[in-house]
Design a protein around this motif. Structure first.
Motif, PDB file in Angstrom:
ATOM      1  N   ASP A  70      -7.952   6.155   1.831  1.00 28.07           N
ATOM      2  CA  ASP A  70      -7.194   6.457   3.045  1.00 28.07           C
ATOM      3  C   ASP A  70      -6.078   7.453   2.755  1.00 28.07           C
ATOM      4  O   ASP A  70      -5.763   8.307   3.581  1.00 28.07           O
ATOM      5  CB  ASP A  70      -6.621   5.192   3.672  1.00 28.07           C
ATOM      6  CG  ASP A  70      -6.027   5.486   5.048  1.00 28.07           C
ATOM      7  OD1 ASP A  70      -6.791   5.958   5.916  1.00 28.07           O
ATOM      8  OD2 ASP A  70      -4.813   5.304   5.240  1.00 28.07           O
ATOM      9  N   MET A  71      -5.473   7.352   1.582  1.00 35.28           N
ATOM     10  CA  MET A  71      -4.441   8.337   1.218  1.00 35.28           C
ATOM     11  C   MET A  71      -5.037   9.746   1.219  1.00 35.28           C
ATOM     12  O   MET A  71      -4.419  10.703   1.708  1.00 35.28           O
ATOM     13  CB  MET A  71      -3.844   8.002  -0.152  1.00 35.28           C
ATOM     14  CG  MET A  71      -2.944   6.772  -0.125  1.00 35.28           C
ATOM     15  SD  MET A  71      -2.275   6.380  -1.762  1.00 35.28           S
ATOM     16  CE  MET A  71      -1.079   5.104  -1.309  1.00 35.28           C
ATOM     17  N   ALA A  72      -6.252   9.874   0.684  1.00 35.32           N
ATOM     18  CA  ALA A  72      -6.911  11.186   0.673  1.00 35.32           C
ATOM     19  C   ALA A  72      -7.239  11.636   2.097  1.00 35.32           C
ATOM     20  O   ALA A  72      -7.096  12.807   2.442  1.00 35.32           O
ATOM     21  CB  ALA A  72      -8.180  11.127  -0.177  1.00 35.32           C
ATOM     22  N   VAL A  73      -7.666  10.694   2.938  1.00 35.27           N
ATOM     23  CA  VAL A  73      -7.953  11.015   4.342  1.00 35.27           C
ATOM     24  C   VAL A  73      -6.693  11.534   5.032  1.00 35.27           C
ATOM     25  O   VAL A  73      -6.744  12.399   5.905  1.00 35.27           O
ATOM     26  CB  VAL A  73      -8.512   9.763   5.073  1.00 35.27           C
ATOM     27  CG1 VAL A  73      -8.499   9.950   6.584  1.00 35.27           C
ATOM     28  CG2 VAL A  73      -9.920   9.454   4.576  1.00 35.27           C
ATOM     29  N   GLN A  74      -5.551  11.012   4.618  1.00 36.69           N
ATOM     30  CA  GLN A  74      -4.276  11.449   5.212  1.00 36.69           C
ATOM     31  C   GLN A  74      -3.732  12.704   4.536  1.00 36.69           C
ATOM     32  O   GLN A  74      -2.570  13.070   4.750  1.00 36.69           O
ATOM     33  CB  GLN A  74      -3.243  10.335   5.107  1.00 36.69           C
ATOM     34  CG  GLN A  74      -3.768   8.989   5.509  1.00 36.69           C
ATOM     35  CD  GLN A  74      -3.281   8.531   6.857  1.00 36.69           C
ATOM     36  OE1 GLN A  74      -2.486   9.177   7.497  1.00 36.69           O
ATOM     37  NE2 GLN A  74      -3.791   7.396   7.295  1.00 36.69           N
ATOM     38  N   GLY A  75      -4.542  13.317   3.682  1.00 37.63           N
ATOM     39  CA  GLY A  75      -4.174  14.619   3.135  1.00 37.63           C
ATOM     40  C   GLY A  75      -3.547  14.607   1.758  1.00 37.63           C
ATOM     41  O   GLY A  75      -3.207  15.668   1.228  1.00 37.63           O
ATOM     42  N   LEU A  76      -3.388  13.421   1.166  1.00 42.03           N
ATOM     43  CA  LEU A  76      -2.767  13.379  -0.162  1.00 42.03           C
ATOM     44  C   LEU A  76      -3.793  13.738  -1.241  1.00 42.03           C
ATOM     45  O   LEU A  76      -4.897  13.206  -1.255  1.00 42.03           O
ATOM     46  CB  LEU A  76      -2.193  11.989  -0.450  1.00 42.03           C
ATOM     47  CG  LEU A  76      -1.005  11.556   0.427  1.00 42.03           C
ATOM     48  CD1 LEU A  76      -0.611  10.121   0.098  1.00 42.03           C
ATOM     49  CD2 LEU A  76       0.185  12.502   0.227  1.00 42.03           C
ATOM     50  N   VAL A  77      -3.407  14.652  -2.133  1.00 41.90           N
ATOM     51  CA  VAL A  77      -4.249  14.965  -3.298  1.00 41.90           C
ATOM     52  C   VAL A  77      -3.714  14.284  -4.543  1.00 41.90           C
ATOM     53  O   VAL A  77      -4.332  14.344  -5.608  1.00 41.90           O
ATOM     54  CB  VAL A  77      -4.320  16.481  -3.554  1.00 41.90           C
ATOM     55  CG1 VAL A  77      -4.882  17.210  -2.346  1.00 41.90           C
ATOM     56  CG2 VAL A  77      -2.950  17.058  -3.958  1.00 41.90           C
ATOM     57  N   GLY A  78      -2.555  13.667  -4.414  1.00 39.03           N
ATOM     58  CA  GLY A  78      -1.980  13.013  -5.578  1.00 39.03           C
ATOM     59  C   GLY A  78      -0.794  12.166  -5.204  1.00 39.03           C
ATOM     60  O   GLY A  78      -0.269  12.245  -4.098  1.00 39.03           O
ATOM     61  N   ALA A  79      -0.407  11.318  -6.167  1.00 43.04           N
ATOM     62  CA  ALA A  79       0.782  10.492  -5.986  1.00 43.04           C
ATOM     63  C   ALA A  79       1.420  10.267  -7.339  1.00 43.04           C
ATOM     64  O   ALA A  79       0.712  10.138  -8.359  1.00 43.04           O
ATOM     65  CB  ALA A  79       0.426   9.157  -5.337  1.00 43.04           C
ATOM     66  N   HIS A  80       2.746  10.271  -7.349  1.00 41.48           N
ATOM     67  CA  HIS A  80       3.489   9.861  -8.531  1.00 41.48           C
ATOM     68  C   HIS A  80       3.704   8.357  -8.419  1.00 41.48           C
ATOM     69  O   HIS A  80       4.391   7.895  -7.506  1.00 41.48           O
ATOM     70  CB  HIS A  80       4.810  10.612  -8.622  1.00 41.48           C
ATOM     71  CG  HIS A  80       4.634  12.096  -8.860  1.00 41.48           C
ATOM     72  ND1 HIS A  80       5.675  12.963  -8.937  1.00 41.48           N
ATOM     73  CD2 HIS A  80       3.517  12.843  -9.053  1.00 41.48           C
ATOM     74  CE1 HIS A  80       5.224  14.196  -9.170  1.00 41.48           C
ATOM     75  NE2 HIS A  80       3.910  14.145  -9.227  1.00 41.48           N
ATOM     76  N   VAL A  81       3.068   7.624  -9.313  1.00 38.23           N
ATOM     77  CA  VAL A  81       3.045   6.168  -9.223  1.00 38.23           C
ATOM     78  C   VAL A  81       4.219   5.606 -10.016  1.00 38.23           C
ATOM     79  O   VAL A  81       4.342   5.853 -11.212  1.00 38.23           O
ATOM     80  CB  VAL A  81       1.713   5.618  -9.751  1.00 38.23           C
ATOM     81  CG1 VAL A  81       1.701   4.095  -9.696  1.00 38.23           C
ATOM     82  CG2 VAL A  81       0.558   6.194  -8.938  1.00 38.23           C
ATOM     83  N   MET A  82       5.069   4.853  -9.325  1.00 36.55           N
ATOM     84  CA  MET A  82       6.342   4.453  -9.893  1.00 36.55           C
ATOM     85  C   MET A  82       6.349   3.014 -10.397  1.00 36.55           C
ATOM     86  O   MET A  82       7.351   2.311 -10.252  1.00 36.55           O
ATOM     87  CB  MET A  82       7.431   4.646  -8.833  1.00 36.55           C
ATOM     88  CG  MET A  82       7.662   6.102  -8.530  1.00 36.55           C
ATOM     89  SD  MET A  82       8.234   6.932 -10.015  1.00 36.55           S
ATOM     90  CE  MET A  82       7.954   8.640  -9.618  1.00 36.55           C
ATOM     91  N   ASP A  83       5.242   2.583 -10.936  1.00 31.88           N
ATOM     92  CA  ASP A  83       5.201   1.293 -11.611  1.00 31.88           C
ATOM     93  C   ASP A  83       3.920   1.257 -12.403  1.00 31.88           C
ATOM     94  O   ASP A  83       3.061   2.129 -12.235  1.00 31.88           O
ATOM     95  CB  ASP A  83       5.227   0.131 -10.607  1.00 31.88           C
ATOM     96  CG  ASP A  83       3.957   0.080  -9.774  1.00 31.88           C
ATOM     97  OD1 ASP A  83       3.099  -0.783 -10.049  1.00 31.88           O
ATOM     98  OD2 ASP A  83       3.794   0.923  -8.876  1.00 31.88           O
ATOM     99  N   GLY A  84       3.794   0.254 -13.238  1.00 30.26           N
ATOM    100  CA  GLY A  84       2.555   0.130 -13.996  1.00 30.26           C
ATOM    101  C   GLY A  84       2.780  -0.759 -15.193  1.00 30.26           C
ATOM    102  O   GLY A  84       3.894  -0.837 -15.723  1.00 30.26           O
ATOM    103  N   ASP A  85       1.736  -1.452 -15.582  1.00 27.48           N
ATOM    104  CA  ASP A  85       1.764  -2.267 -16.796  1.00 27.48           C
ATOM    105  C   ASP A  85       0.354  -2.274 -17.356  1.00 27.48           C
ATOM    106  O   ASP A  85      -0.533  -1.572 -16.845  1.00 27.48           O
ATOM    107  CB  ASP A  85       2.266  -3.685 -16.489  1.00 27.48           C
ATOM    108  CG  ASP A  85       1.444  -4.378 -15.401  1.00 27.48           C
ATOM    109  OD1 ASP A  85       0.297  -3.941 -15.132  1.00 27.48           O
ATOM    110  OD2 ASP A  85       1.941  -5.355 -14.822  1.00 27.48           O
ATOM    111  N   ALA A  86       0.136  -3.050 -18.411  1.00 23.77           N
ATOM    112  CA  ALA A  86      -1.174  -3.035 -19.053  1.00 23.77           C
ATOM    113  C   ALA A  86      -2.272  -3.374 -18.045  1.00 23.77           C
ATOM    114  O   ALA A  86      -3.335  -2.738 -18.015  1.00 23.77           O
ATOM    115  CB  ALA A  86      -1.188  -4.029 -20.215  1.00 23.77           C
TER     116      ALA A  86
END
Ligand SMILES: [Zn+2]
Length: 552
Positions: A224-240
């Motif tokens: 859906d993000m791609a459908v809304q025109g996003l080609v990328g995102a800076h993801v501000m969290d993450g773990d193993a």
């Protein structure tokens, strides 16, 4: 030129009949773009199609739609949002009566004895302070966990507190807090859990979705993000676990957009933890990679956990999320020395001041053609209230400013009646989300959503950056209208700015040699009225030269 399909001059993709907004000063406008092997190989007029059309070239006429560098959400939590958005969507709930009605219904319908919800605003509760005893009686004994809209706090029912053994104050390496009342028998938890470490006490008891369901939900969210025109995102969290989930998801097929992931570094981290964060920087998939580390110097104004120079109206928001802020400084310097760009959540002026004191001596990123080193500038996220001196320092320091326009337009009332404004008081609330001033001071400003805190529709966010009010609400008075930015600057904040923030000069622009990450939208985002942009269809999203979304 006998066989164009085998010739190096055949494009894989030709985008024609477009209003190309290149953001390249050398050629600001064009009507056609040729793409080969994931890279833009030509930009210009009708001659581009003649030059690059081959037997296997896919030609997409865009019917005059605007074609811009692909939109990148500068601050998002797509993986984290899976847990943060478990259960019922409570974003529309505005009164306690409404909340109690919803919870009673959810409890009746629950099949596993659990009620979960997300996106709840604190203003629903008297004084903006969530309490379990205001909802316990409608739950019919169900265990209930509600994640607040700020993603920095949650409310656990008394039944859940009991099941999780949360019976009093706790001490963490962070200033996270099990909020307690003074009761005759000693302090007793109210159910309100402030910040990460405290939220985790309840989180780990909540039923987690099976892996297949997580993959399906994440895939459909990214689609859906791609459908809304996003080609990328800076993801501000993450773990193993979330990095492994991305690995497995990409095993199912290409991601529909690029994810640049900055895993979390929490207070209490030791040398081994820092070493692991550095080692993770090597982790990469086809369309995702780890780049950077996310830290938090404070919490939120709404929760009273921001770090302000002076306390808020409730006497709160007085210090760092790190019990020992110098430990934060040591970690940032260690990451910098290892070539890792840091991203710090910094909402209050005191927190921003402290982080700048740490970052300024570290200097700018190393040049791309230089010896190994940190390639991207360090970043500050949110920057909700800034006095002039900090605006100037951010501009001068080269530290990237990452802002979320809909936090301002959707969560703050222009008349100052909301919890955020009341806590800060008029002077500091009047210095909210100074996007225009930061740009004026020379800062690189990246725009984003902070999904799931706010929606990721870039059109509505670019519109809100221009209007300083929700684009869907014509009657809402603007919040700090002097900080409104132009349509072109808003587009830059979603395109060129995130590329430069990532140290990636070959993105966020449409020119020969640039990565073919492109977005086509029905109106020109640099000149259309904001409401028209918000309502315009995204007709095409291209990632690495491959259309990942197109309208019929
Ligand atoms: Zn965030």
């Amino acid at each position: 030129m006998s066989s164009p399909s085998s010739s190096s001059s055949a494009a894989d993709l030709l985008l024609v009949d477009a209003d190309v907004v290149t953001l390249d000063p050398a050629l600001p406008r064009a009507s056609a773009v040729a793409v080969a092997r994931g890279v833009v190989v030509d930009v210009g007029g009708d001659e581009v199609a003649e030059r690059w059309r081959g037997a296997r070239t896919e030609v997409l006429p865009l019917g005059g739609a605007a074609l811009t560098p692909g939109w990148v959400d500068g601050h998002s939590h797509p993986v984290g949002s899976l847990a943060m958005s478990a259960g019922a969507d409570l974003t529309g709930v505005r009164t306690l009566a409404e909340l109690r009605g919803r919870l009673a219904r959810l409890a009746r319908e629950s099949t596993d004895g659990w009620v979960q919800g997300w996106g709840l605003v604190p203003d629903v509760f008297p004084g903006g302070v969530p309490r379990a005893d205001l909802v316990d009686d409608v739950l019919g004994g169900a265990l209930c966990l509600l994640r607040m809209a700020d993603a920095h706090s949650s409310l656990a029912s008394t039944s859940l507190l009991r099941a999780a053994g949360i019976d009093g104050p706790r001490r963490f390496a962070s200033t996270a807090e099990v909020v307690c009342d003074d009761a005759p028998g000693g302090p007793r938890p109210t159910g309100f859990l402030l910040e990460w470490d405290a939220m985790a006490l309840a989180d780990r008891h909540a039923p987690s979705a099976p892996d297949a369901e997580l993959r399906t939900r994440l895939r459909s969210l990214l689609d859906d993000m791609a459908v809304q025109g996003l080609v990328g995102a800076h993801v501000m969290d993450g773990d193993a676990a979330s990095l492994d989930l991305l690995d497995r998801l990409e095993g199912d097929g290409d991601l529909p957009l690029r994810l640049r992931v900055a895993p979390f570094c929490m207070p209490g981290v030791d040398d081994d933890g820092v070493a692991e964060l550095v080692a993770w920087q090597e982790r990469t998939g086809r369309r995702w990679r780890v780049a950077g580390v996310k830290l938090m110097i404070d919490g939120t104004v709404d929760g009273g956990t921001a770090w302000l120079d002076h306390p808020d109206a409730n006497g709160e928001s007085t210090g760092s999320y790190w019990r020992d802020p110098q430990a934060y400084a040591r970690v940032v310097r260690a990451l910098d020395a290892a070539g890792v760009p840091t991203v710090t959540h910094a909402i209050g002026d005191g927190g921003v001041r402290f982080v700048l004191d740490v970052l300024e001596p570290l200097g700018p990123p190393a040049p791309l053609d230089g010896p190994p080193g940190r390639r991207a500038a360090h970043r500050l996220e949110h920057l909700e209230t800034l006095p002039d001196d900090l605006v100037t320092r951010i501009g001068r320091s080269g530290v990237t400013a990452s802002m979320q326009p809909t936090h301002c337009s959707h969560f703050v009332a222009a008349d100052g009646s909301d919890n955020w404004s009341v806590r800060l008081g008029p002077e500091r609330a009047g210095r909210g989300w100074r996007i225009r001033d930061l740009l004026g001071a020379g800062a690189l400003v990246v725009l984003g959503s902070d999904w799931p805190v706010a929606h990721y529709d870039a059109r509505a966010i670019m519109a809100a950056a221009q209007l300083r009010r929700p684009v869907e609400d014509d009657d809402a008075p603007p919040v700090g209208p002097d900080q409104a930015i132009s349509a072109a600057t808003a587009l830059t904040g979603y395109t060129r700015a995130p590329a430069l923030a990532a140290g990636d000069a070959a993105r966020g622009v449409v020119r020969v040699g640039a990565a073919a990450d492109l977005t086509a939208v029905g109106v020109d985002p640099t000149s259309a009225p904001p409401a028209d942009l918000a309502a315009a269809p995204v007709v095409l999203t291209v990632v690495g030269g491959t259309p990942v979304h197109r309208t019929a």
